[in-house]
Design a protein around this motif. Sequence first.
Motif, PDB file in Angstrom:
ATOM      1  N   UNK A 198       2.779 -12.204   2.791  1.00  0.00           N
ATOM      2  CA  UNK A 198       3.857 -11.204   2.775  1.00  0.00           C
ATOM      3  C   UNK A 198       5.168 -11.851   2.301  1.00  0.00           C
ATOM      4  N   UNK A 199       5.447 -13.055   2.806  1.00  0.00           N
ATOM      5  CA  UNK A 199       6.680 -13.724   2.403  1.00  0.00           C
ATOM      6  C   UNK A 199       6.685 -14.006   0.892  1.00  0.00           C
ATOM      7  N   UNK A 226     -13.184  -9.140   7.951  1.00  0.00           N
ATOM      8  CA  UNK A 226     -12.083 -10.082   7.668  1.00  0.00           C
ATOM      9  C   UNK A 226     -11.822 -10.195   6.163  1.00  0.00           C
ATOM     10  N   UNK A 227     -12.920 -10.251   5.390  1.00  0.00           N
ATOM     11  CA  UNK A 227     -12.762 -10.374   3.934  1.00  0.00           C
ATOM     12  C   UNK A 227     -12.057  -9.141   3.373  1.00  0.00           C
ATOM     13  N   UNK A 228     -12.505  -7.969   3.829  1.00  0.00           N
ATOM     14  CA  UNK A 228     -11.892  -6.728   3.348  1.00  0.00           C
ATOM     15  C   UNK A 228     -10.408  -6.695   3.713  1.00  0.00           C
ATOM     16  N   UNK A 229     -10.113  -7.072   4.928  1.00  0.00           N
ATOM     17  CA  UNK A 229      -8.732  -7.079   5.414  1.00  0.00           C
ATOM     18  C   UNK A 229      -7.862  -8.012   4.548  1.00  0.00           C
ATOM     19  N   UNK A 234      -3.863  -8.664   0.227  1.00  0.00           N
ATOM     20  CA  UNK A 234      -3.440  -9.257  -1.059  1.00  0.00           C
ATOM     21  C   UNK A 234      -3.056  -8.137  -2.021  1.00  0.00           C
ATOM     22  N   UNK A 235      -3.921  -7.121  -2.097  1.00  0.00           N
ATOM     23  CA  UNK A 235      -3.704  -6.021  -3.050  1.00  0.00           C
ATOM     24  C   UNK A 235      -2.448  -5.223  -2.737  1.00  0.00           C
ATOM     25  N   UNK A 239       1.630  -7.183  -6.937  1.00  0.00           N
ATOM     26  CA  UNK A 239       1.290  -6.274  -8.024  1.00  0.00           C
ATOM     27  C   UNK A 239       0.222  -6.969  -8.882  1.00  0.00           C
ATOM     28  N   UNK A 240      -1.014  -6.520  -8.748  1.00  0.00           N
ATOM     29  CA  UNK A 240      -2.111  -7.183  -9.463  1.00  0.00           C
ATOM     30  C   UNK A 240      -2.445  -6.483 -10.782  1.00  0.00           C
TER      31      UNK A 240
END
Length: 480
Positions: A198-199, A226-229, A234-235, A239-240
């Motif tokens: 987040x930072x 956990x992986x989904x979270x 990240x997403x 901005x991906x």
Amino acid sequence: MINLRCEGHDAEYEISNIINLFTPYIQDELQLETHYQKPKVYAKLKDGDLLLNEAIYPVKEIGDPLADKKALKQALKKAVYMTLTDYTNRKMPWGILTGIRPTKLVHELLEEGLNDEVIDAHLKAEYLVSANKRILMREVAKEELAILRQNKPEEISLYIGIPFCPTRCVYCSFTAYSLEKCEAQVEPYLEALFKEITFVAEAKKGVPIRSLYIGGGTPTSLNEDQLLCLLEHVKSSFDLSEVEEYTIEAGRPDTITKDKLRIMKEQGVGRISINPQSMNQKTLDTIGRRHGVEDIKRVFAEARALGHDCINMDMILGLPGETVADVAYTLDELEKLGPENITVHTMAIKRASRLKEELMAGEEAYALTEGEKIQQMLELCEERMARMGLKPYYMYRQKNMLGNFENVGYAAPGTQCVYNIEIMEEKESIIALGAGAITKMVYQNGERIDRIPNVKSLKDYIERIDEMIERKREGFLKYR
Ligand code: SF4
């Protein structure tokens, strides 16, 4: 063992690196006397008072103190190399080139506008590099430059580290914690990591991201939730939309499930690694992997069925007990699978690995493979990669690498891993998050690089996450 004497110069460190290349082939206790007497350097190899051989090289001085110092070291390395080559009757594939990034040298020569022929002659005369490695260096350097030339100013890449693995492999020296012992730390780790994500996302808002790499450890050690979270966080943080490449090092097949493959695909991951290291079951058992060859094939097929169309597979040469025929078998099996990328690693015995400890304790099961065999394995890989239509596109070397060899990434046209090139060539900033991750802020096309490290220990990272964030804040401000 060689006792070194230096007179009239301070190139002890550089000469020791050359001596180390030959150490496995020298049983006797010998003396190596080196000295500089303008305009020549001398290297004499002695057994007591008996002179075994001598090499003399001229130093090409041009009146520039820095360049002259480099020329002196170069001449000394060559003299020592020739002396030891004569004595052991062995040539080293990389000659006197002992750095980890051989292609950097070729980049510099290409930037000077030199053509292939001149570059080849230079590598041969000045660094005594073998013909095979000279070709490899030039091929890789050109592939790398094609990718690096597309870097845009201000652009960055991102690395996110998940330092967990189901068990620890015998050769591992990465920041990797066995889930058996540290499962309870996963949730607190992710909490700290999310804070760091987040930072960074806030601090780098609007900055274009070229590549995103989630590595480890083994990121797929996380369970499905956990992986989904993680991937959702990240997403939603970055901005991906413009990211050229999004990789997850799925790594060990015993951590990969259909659901995880589906989650990665749905979250926009474009490149995954499924790393067999070897397709020989006996080797997998020896190195501490708790999965079978059939698991590798099954996971690969599931990944393909779910639409993963850029898959890397890592293999390691020099694994305990492996012969050239074993490597040929691994290559046969990989060829049947047909991944887009194959990365060929040569076993490096690093300080932190269990393998090193066991070697030192005299464990015979982990006996080292000799340099000649590795050379044959490498040549076999080169041949077979060409047959599979894969070209070498990145390369690096590590200290303590068996036989002084290299790691090489091969790729089908258009599937070269951008992140691998960026991390190696240091032409673009890479912001790294997680325990043990080291951010590299790159300025002036690599002329200046500033590192911002995170603590390595899991416990420290979790407890000191605010301090890690503060380090980054200060680092980003300092070099804005
Ligand atoms: S999978 Fe990789 S990171 Fe994990 S223990 Fe093995 S070598 Fe280390």
